[in-house]
Design a protein around this motif. Structure first.
Motif, mmCIF file in Angstrom:
data_model
loop_
_atom_site.group_PDB
_atom_site.id
_atom_site.type_symbol
_atom_site.label_atom_id
_atom_site.label_comp_id
_atom_site.label_asym_id
_atom_site.label_seq_id
_atom_site.Cartn_x
_atom_site.Cartn_y
_atom_site.Cartn_z
ATOM 1 N N PHE A 648 12.086 25.064 10.143
ATOM 2 C CA PHE A 648 10.768 25.692 10.039
ATOM 3 C C PHE A 648 9.974 25.089 8.883
ATOM 4 N N LYS A 652 6.565 22.584 8.999
ATOM 5 C CA LYS A 652 5.303 23.089 8.445
ATOM 6 C C LYS A 652 5.045 22.567 7.046
ATOM 7 N N VAL A 655 1.503 21.910 5.735
ATOM 8 C CA VAL A 655 0.695 23.088 5.402
ATOM 9 C C VAL A 655 1.216 23.751 4.141
ATOM 10 N N LEU A 656 2.529 23.897 4.109
ATOM 11 C CA LEU A 656 3.095 24.687 3.009
ATOM 12 C C LEU A 656 2.867 24.039 1.656
ATOM 13 N N PHE A 657 2.951 22.700 1.624
ATOM 14 C CA PHE A 657 2.925 22.071 0.313
ATOM 15 C C PHE A 657 1.642 21.286 0.079
ATOM 16 N N SER A 658 0.588 21.608 0.819
ATOM 17 C CA SER A 658 -0.650 20.901 0.529
ATOM 18 C C SER A 658 -1.225 21.479 -0.750
ATOM 19 N N ARG A 661 -7.185 23.045 -1.554
ATOM 20 C CA ARG A 661 -8.572 22.506 -1.649
ATOM 21 C C ARG A 661 -9.468 23.438 -0.873
ATOM 22 N N PRO A 663 -12.266 24.356 1.165
ATOM 23 C CA PRO A 663 -13.290 23.574 1.900
ATOM 24 C C PRO A 663 -14.693 24.108 1.538
ATOM 25 N N ALA A 667 -14.206 26.989 7.109
ATOM 26 C CA ALA A 667 -13.783 26.824 8.500
ATOM 27 C C ALA A 667 -13.980 28.133 9.221
ATOM 28 N N TYR A 668 -14.239 27.996 10.407
ATOM 29 C CA TYR A 668 -14.442 29.244 11.130
ATOM 30 C C TYR A 668 -13.526 29.280 12.346
ATOM 31 N N ASN B 238 -0.943 29.598 1.888
ATOM 32 C CA ASN B 238 -0.313 28.680 2.845
ATOM 33 C C ASN B 238 0.817 29.354 3.589
ATOM 34 N N CYS B 242 1.207 29.931 7.572
ATOM 35 C CA CYS B 242 2.323 29.443 8.375
ATOM 36 C C CYS B 242 2.949 30.562 9.162
ATOM 37 N N ASP B 247 -1.671 27.974 11.302
ATOM 38 C CA ASP B 247 -1.668 26.733 10.539
ATOM 39 C C ASP B 247 -2.415 25.616 11.275
ATOM 40 N N PHE B 250 -5.951 25.666 10.375
ATOM 41 C CA PHE B 250 -6.129 25.224 8.999
ATOM 42 C C PHE B 250 -6.078 23.717 8.899
ATOM 43 N N LEU B 251 -5.159 23.130 9.626
ATOM 44 C CA LEU B 251 -5.003 21.678 9.582
ATOM 45 C C LEU B 251 -6.257 21.010 10.142
ATOM 46 N N ALA B 253 -9.117 22.227 10.313
ATOM 47 C CA ALA B 253 -10.232 22.436 9.396
ATOM 48 C C ALA B 253 -10.154 21.473 8.228
ATOM 49 N N ASN B 254 -9.008 21.317 7.680
ATOM 50 C CA ASN B 254 -8.875 20.483 6.486
ATOM 51 C C ASN B 254 -9.032 19.017 6.777
ATOM 52 N N ARG B 256 -10.863 17.647 8.964
ATOM 53 C CA ARG B 256 -12.131 17.302 9.593
ATOM 54 C C ARG B 256 -12.745 16.147 8.834
#
Lengths: 668, 258
Positions: A648, A652, A655-658, A661, A663, A667-668, B238, B242, B247, B250-251, B253-254, B256
């Motif tokens: 898992f 992921k 995502v988990l370790f970004s 930032r 935006p 985002a919508y 985050n 997840c 997620d 989110f990905l 979106a980021n 883009r």
């Protein structure tokens, strides 16, 4: 690094104990002892054990066998014969390791355990007090290799007339497929009993609480089935050094002529008439290494040694026409190995005399357990039907009681000579019909059986000198039955052999025939003692003693020259060693069946002993099956959980370790 | 005790480490190399500390029990300090190696980031430490007996396995935190790492009261794990994304393109 250095593995609640164990552990680690503190906390090794091993002959295998990785069983101390139900049927934690005291080591208990061997992992015997009688030998010893066969006389075969050993239960000749060990009664037995009382006692009739105290015995034997099979398997290896799976039993006979012959000239000697005076050297017990043989063999050969000394002195002054051969046969318990070998050698001109030279035979059997001063004379009824034989034997029936005319001979080496030829002879014994020996071929046939006791405040030297009338005989009995490391035996031994003298009596089991010219301790003792009693001291130096042929009056054809230690004079520490000239020789005693390659022989002894890798015993605690399964279950659960979580997380990971930032445009 | 205990304890002790290795390290040969190098550095620290231990024990008074106990504590503390020193040494070496690798490789970006190196080296330390802690015990657990005949606790194998699992995880977390604080020059967090390592080691002096040593150790594992998670770029947001399966949005979106 965890604090689990050397000490914390041991960790005790109290600091003092922790530190003592650190000390102990460090002591072991730094003194080059195999340093595994975890194993030391699990197992207690038992060092003073005697195993029951496997012996094979032409048709059977006897003795005990464990599985190759040892047999483990929960310890159960047997209290009575009725208590046997617990290990055999009622106990909930089979298999059991049954601990017996010597009074319960009977044939009925052993056979019950043999029949339920799936629940019995092994038996441990703790010898304590002697039972009133116990003989693990058969009722008719050596019945197939004596002279009484169906063809010789049908009525006398198979002990039809007299059963010699009626107390015999044949336990030594049974086959057990679990290991049987014997422990000496000392600290180790106390440790085992303590472990049993702490963990294995049933409380209030409820089930036992794990962990339980268990024992593991290793005594895996390599040979199976019978001698022919194991000899065939031994020679199948084609390499230069063949791997033996079993070894033939055998040793050396000790022989001495009063008037020696040239030892290189074999075969018939013209106009020579020899009387053979014979005795048996060896004996056995259920646990072979624990063989004592006080009444069975020691009484006979000690008597013969004393007689040899007396006769040699007498014939010095008045030489006789007839020669005497003092023969001490080894391996007689195992189907007459020594005497059958001598008869075979005589028949095939491989001995200095042959059967025609033999005038008569006198054998000394078991002579120690006498009621009053009765000594009986046994003879062979079949050969006495011949008149010349009969007359010879009649002449000797003077002062002794005579056994019944139609009674056969007891088991004796004389029977092997009779098998070859009808020679006149008698066997002296203390029993008229069956044996007086209640412990024939058993561990209890020891000094106490002969009432050989000493006041407890005597030192070993004082015990040696604690004499009655016949000094030499009591000294010999002391050396052979109580303590072989005494001053007299030290004086008669060779310097290079003095280590065979121990604070215990010697072993009477014949052992395997070694390929090198090495005999066992008993053979050397008898050889050097006989040399001392019948030989003459000479003035030769040590180097002359090694090569006496260069001297004019000495001859190695007739005599053997032995360098012995000698006594220590009162005011010095150096021994006065000297050279003994003696007619004593060691003659190889291995069954002719092995020379002939006939491993299924019915004529000769075919006994062999199996080889093994190691024999050991240890005790420890065992945990319940539930706890073990729980551990495995938890382990598998942890593994699966971690696999799932890791999968898992790794999928992921982006995502988990970004890094965070925000935006700008949401985002919508 | 038997094969089931052997396998159970092996899986407990090395389960997470095996899972991590299989899924994250085994595919990338560069990571494997750095893992093994990390294990080697841990071995160096063990060699040094065992040399010092051996010499001090030889010259000490073997009869005096208090001296031996003091020696043990000294040994533990010294070993922890040497391990952290070797970890620092490995960090320095990796920084230098990274520059060299960058020069040699054709791509512009570094083939392996310092954060990944931190994780891999920590796991290497953990593997080797776990192996040395556990292999001897596992070898004896195969036999038929269990500990206890001299009066010790029966749960030795199980608690050793759990302790080893904790140590492996801890080494991994400590690696991440250590490298991160070295990068950011946060010396105080370095000190916290060393102190927590010392704390966990000294907790084992509580044995055989296994509860007293295992429970605090696992609390520390959880705390240091959280800290490592935040150091390596994780956040609660985050995690929530997840877990609630948002997620992908989110990905998208980021990433883009701007």
């Amino acid at each position: 690094m965890t604090g689990r250095g050397p000490g914390t593995i041991i960790g005790f609640p109290h600091k003092r104990k922790l530190v003592t164990s650190i000390k102990l552990f460090l002591f072991f680690c730094l003194s080059d002892v195999s340093c595994n503190s975890v194993a030391q906390k699990i197992y207690v090794e038992l060092n003073n054990t005697v195993p029951c091993v496997r012996l094979l002959n032409a048709t059977h295998q006897i003795g005990c066998q464990s599985s190759i990785s040892g047999d483990t069983g929960v310890i159960h101390v047997l209290e009575s014969e009725a208590d046997l139900e617990w290990p055999l049927s009622k106990g909930p934690n089979p298999p059991y390791m049954v601990l017996l005291e010597s009074s319960l080591f009977t044939k009925s208990i052993m056979m019950k355990m043999k029949n339920a061997s799936s629940r019995v992992a092994g038996v441990v015997v703790v010898p304590k007090t002697s039972p009133p009688e116990f003989s693990p030998h058969t009722t008719c010893p050596n019945e197939n290799t004596g002279v009484y066969t169906e063809t010789y006389d049908h009525n006398l075969a198979h002990c039809n007339t007299t059963v010699w050993n009626p107390r015999g239960n044949g336990l030594s000749y049974e086959e057990f497929d679990f290991p049987v060990f014997s422990l000496k009664e000392d600290n180790e037995t106390e440790v085992i009993k303590q472990c049993y009382f702490d963990h294995n006692r049933v409380v209030n009739g409820s089930g036992l609480q794990y962990p339980l105290c268990a024992m593991q015995l290793f005594s895996h034997m390599h040979a199976v089935t019978d001698t022919a099979t194991c000899m065939r398997r031994s020679s199948m290896d084609f390499s230069t050094s063949p791997v033996m799976v079993c070894d033939p039993l055998g040793g050396y006979n000790v022989c001495a002529f009063i008037r020696p012959y040239n030892s290189t000239a074999f075969g018939h000697k013209e106009n020579e008439s020899v009387v053979i005076a014979a005795a048996r050297l060896d004996s056995k017990a259920f646990f072979l290494e624990d063989s004592t043989g006080a009444e069975g063999s020691v009484s006979g050969f000690v008597t013969l040694l004393a007689a040899a000394q007396a006769l040699c002195e007498a014939t010095q002054e008045a030489p006789r026409t007839r020669n005497i051969l003092f023969a001490f046969f080894h391996g007689e318990v195992f189907d007459y190995i020594g005497s059958s070998r001598m008869v075979y050698d005589m028949k095939n001109n491989m001995f200095v005399i042959d059967l025609d030279n033999v005038h008569s035979i006198l054998e000394i059997g078991q002579v120690a357990v006498r009621s009053g001063t009765n000594l009986f004379l046994h003879s062979d009824p079949v050969s006495r039907r011949n008149n010349t034989v009969h007359d010879e034997v009649r002449g000797s029936e003077m002062l002794l009681f005579v056994a019944h005319f139609s009674q056969p001979l007891p088991p004796s080496s004389f029977q092997r000579f009779l098998r070859a030829r009808a020679i006149p002879g008698i066997v002296l014994a203390d029993h008229q019909t069956d044996f007086n020996n209640r412990y024939y071929e058993s561990f209890y046939d020891n000094a106490a059986h002969l009432n050989l006791t000493y006041p407890s405040n005597l030192s070993p030297e004082e015990q040696l000198e604690f004499v009655t009338d016949t000094a030499k005989v009591t000294q010999m009995l002391y050396g052979f039955l109580v303590r072989s490391n005494n001053s007299w035996f030290q004086a008669v031994m060779a310097p290079e052999l003095k280590d065979i003298l121990q604070p215990n009596p010697p072993q009477y089991y014949v052992g395997v025939a070694k390929s090198s010219h090495q005999a066992n301790a008993l053979t050397y003792l008898v050889q050097y003692l006989l040399a001392n009693l019948t030989g003459t001291a000479t003035n030769l130096t040590q180097s002359q003693c090694k090569k006496p042929d260069e001297l004019p009056n000495e001859s190695t054809y007739l005599y053997s020259y032995l360098w012995v230690q000698g006594m220590v004079p009162p005011n010095s520490t150096q021994r006065e060693s000297f050279c003994v000239r003696t007619a004593v020789r060691l003659v190889k005693a291995v069954s002719p069946a092995f020379d002939l390659g006939d491993y299924v022989s019915k004529e000769y002894s075919t006994w062999t002993k199996s080889q093994w890798k190691f024999i050991k015993a240890r005790i420890f605690l065992v945990a319940s099956r539930d706890l073990e399964m729980l551990t495995l279950g938890v382990g598998v659960a942890v593994l699966f959980t971690s696999l799932l979580v890791t999968y898992f997380v790794s999928t992921k990971a982006d995502v988990l370790f970004s890094s965070v930032r925000e935006p700008n445009n949401a985002a919508y | 005790m038997t094969a089931s205990v052997f396998f159970g304890c092996t899986f407990i002790a090395f389960g997470p480490a095996i899972a991590l290795f299989l899924f994250t390290i085994a595919r990338d040969p560069l990571r494997v190399i750095f893992l093994i190098a990390g294990a080697f550095f841990w071995l160096c620290s063990l060699l040094l500390s065992s040399l010092v231990w051996f010499i001090t024990v030889q010259i000490s008074n073997k009869e005096s029990s208090s001296q031996q106990k003091g020696l043990l504590i000294f040994g533990v503390v010294l070993s922890v300090l040497l391990q952290e020193t070797c970890r620092f040494g490995y960090y320095k070496l990796l920084k230098k190696a990274n520059e060299g690798l960058l020069m040699l490789s054709a791509e512009e970006t570094m083939p392996i980031s310092i954060r990944q190196l931190a994780y891999v080296s920590g796991l290497g330390f953990g593997f080797m430490s776990g192996a040395f802690s556990m292999v001897n015990i596992l070898a004896d657990s195969v036999g038929p007996g269990t500990i206890g005949i001299h009066g010790d606790s029966q749960h030795y194998f199980l608690s050793s396995a759990f302790m080893t699992m904790a140590i492996i995880l801890l080494h991994m977390f400590w690696g991440v935190v250590f490298f991160d604080s070295c990068e950011k020059q946060h010396w105080w967090s370095l000190a916290v790492v060393v102190i927590s390592h010392l704390l966990v080691s000294c907790l084992t002096f509580q044995n055989p009261q296994y509860v007293g040593s295992l429970v605090p150790t696992y609390i520390i594992v959880f705390l240091v794990g959280l800290w490592a998670f935040f150091c390596s770029g994780g956040s609660l947001r985050n995690l929530k994304l997840c877990l609630t399966c948002k997620d992908k949005d989110f990905l998208l979106a980021n990433h883009r393109p701007r």
